[in-house]
Motif scaffolding. Structure first.
Motif, PDB file in Angstrom:
ATOM      1  N   GLN A   1       0.830  -1.216   0.000  1.00 28.07           N
ATOM      2  CA  GLN A   1       0.000   0.000   0.000  1.00 28.07           C
ATOM      3  C   GLN A   1       0.853   1.250   0.000  1.00 28.07           C
ATOM      4  N   TYR A   2       0.251   2.312  -0.495  1.00 28.04           N
ATOM      5  CA  TYR A   2       0.836   3.658  -0.450  1.00 28.04           C
ATOM      6  C   TYR A   2       2.210   3.751  -1.129  1.00 28.04           C
ATOM      7  N   THR A   3       2.344   3.065  -2.262  1.00 23.40           N
ATOM      8  CA  THR A   3       3.538   3.188  -3.097  1.00 23.40           C
ATOM      9  C   THR A   3       3.378   4.427  -3.975  1.00 23.40           C
ATOM     10  N   ASN A   4       4.433   5.215  -4.097  1.00 28.98           N
ATOM     11  CA  ASN A   4       4.397   6.410  -4.945  1.00 28.98           C
ATOM     12  C   ASN A   4       4.792   6.061  -6.371  1.00 28.98           C
ATOM     13  N   ILE A   5       3.979   6.474  -7.326  1.00 32.11           N
ATOM     14  CA  ILE A   5       4.235   6.249  -8.745  1.00 32.11           C
ATOM     15  C   ILE A   5       4.063   7.597  -9.431  1.00 32.11           C
ATOM     16  N   GLY A   6       5.115   8.127 -10.039  1.00 36.60           N
ATOM     17  CA  GLY A   6       4.976   9.437 -10.657  1.00 36.60           C
ATOM     18  C   GLY A   6       6.101   9.761 -11.612  1.00 36.60           C
ATOM     19  N   ILE A   7       5.859  10.735 -12.481  1.00 39.70           N
ATOM     20  CA  ILE A   7       6.869  11.186 -13.427  1.00 39.70           C
ATOM     21  C   ILE A   7       7.785  12.168 -12.708  1.00 39.70           C
ATOM     22  N   ILE A   8       9.072  11.854 -12.699  1.00 37.98           N
ATOM     23  CA  ILE A   8      10.057  12.663 -11.987  1.00 37.98           C
ATOM     24  C   ILE A   8      10.138  14.058 -12.590  1.00 37.98           C
TER      25      ILE A   8
ATOM     26  N   CYS B   1       8.654   3.124  -2.466  1.00 35.60           N
ATOM     27  CA  CYS B   1       7.909   2.832  -1.249  1.00 35.60           C
ATOM     28  C   CYS B   1       8.931   2.597  -0.143  1.00 35.60           C
ATOM     29  N   ILE B   2       8.628   3.084   1.050  1.00 32.73           N
ATOM     30  CA  ILE B   2       9.541   2.918   2.177  1.00 32.73           C
ATOM     31  C   ILE B   2       9.809   1.429   2.414  1.00 32.73           C
ATOM     32  N   GLY B   3      11.090   1.073   2.557  1.00 31.31           N
ATOM     33  CA  GLY B   3      11.463  -0.314   2.815  1.00 31.31           C
ATOM     34  C   GLY B   3      11.708  -1.144   1.568  1.00 31.31           C
ATOM     35  N   TYR B   4      11.534  -0.523   0.392  1.00 31.64           N
ATOM     36  CA  TYR B   4      11.739  -1.226  -0.864  1.00 31.64           C
ATOM     37  C   TYR B   4      12.722  -0.470  -1.747  1.00 31.64           C
ATOM     38  N   VAL B   5      13.307  -1.195  -2.675  1.00 31.24           N
ATOM     39  CA  VAL B   5      14.213  -0.570  -3.637  1.00 31.24           C
ATOM     40  C   VAL B   5      13.382   0.236  -4.631  1.00 31.24           C
TER      41      VAL B   5
END
Length: 101
Positions: free
Chosen positions: A37-44, A75-79
């Motif tokens: 949950q709450y993974t950020n997906i966006g164009i830099i 996402c926090i805790g992930y690559v």
């Protein structure tokens, strides 16, 4: 150690706008198989982005003008993973290709 995760494309929904499509999918932990949950997906560097919901699902609209830009997934805790938008759009149609390590 940092965890890895797999993004599984669920749907590819064409939108009404001619040069833009809405892409949707689900972010899943590759080891546990549970949604992230709450993974950020966006164009830099742009104001285009979204966050996955409590079940890991997301939707993002990607206009063709962003094809050469970079899409970041974090996402926090992930690559974190970076994609060229064009490649992301192609890969999300083949869920087995979207493995984010």
């Amino acid at each position: 150690s940092m965890k890895s995760f797999l993004m599984l494309a669920i749907l590819c929904l064409p939108s009404v706008v001619s040069f833009s499509q809405t892409y949707s999918g689900q972010i899943i932990d590759i080891e546990s198989g549970k949604p992230i949950q709450y993974t950020n997906i966006g164009i830099i560097g742009k104001t285009v982005g979204t966050t996955s919901d409590a079940n890991g699902f997301f939707k993002i609209e990607l206009n063709n003008k962003f094809d050469n830009d970079t899409l970041g997934i974090s996402c926090i805790g992930y690559v974190s993973k970076k994609y060229q938008v064009r490649n992301f759009k192609n890969d999300i149609k083949n869920p087995e290709k979207i493995k984010i390590w």
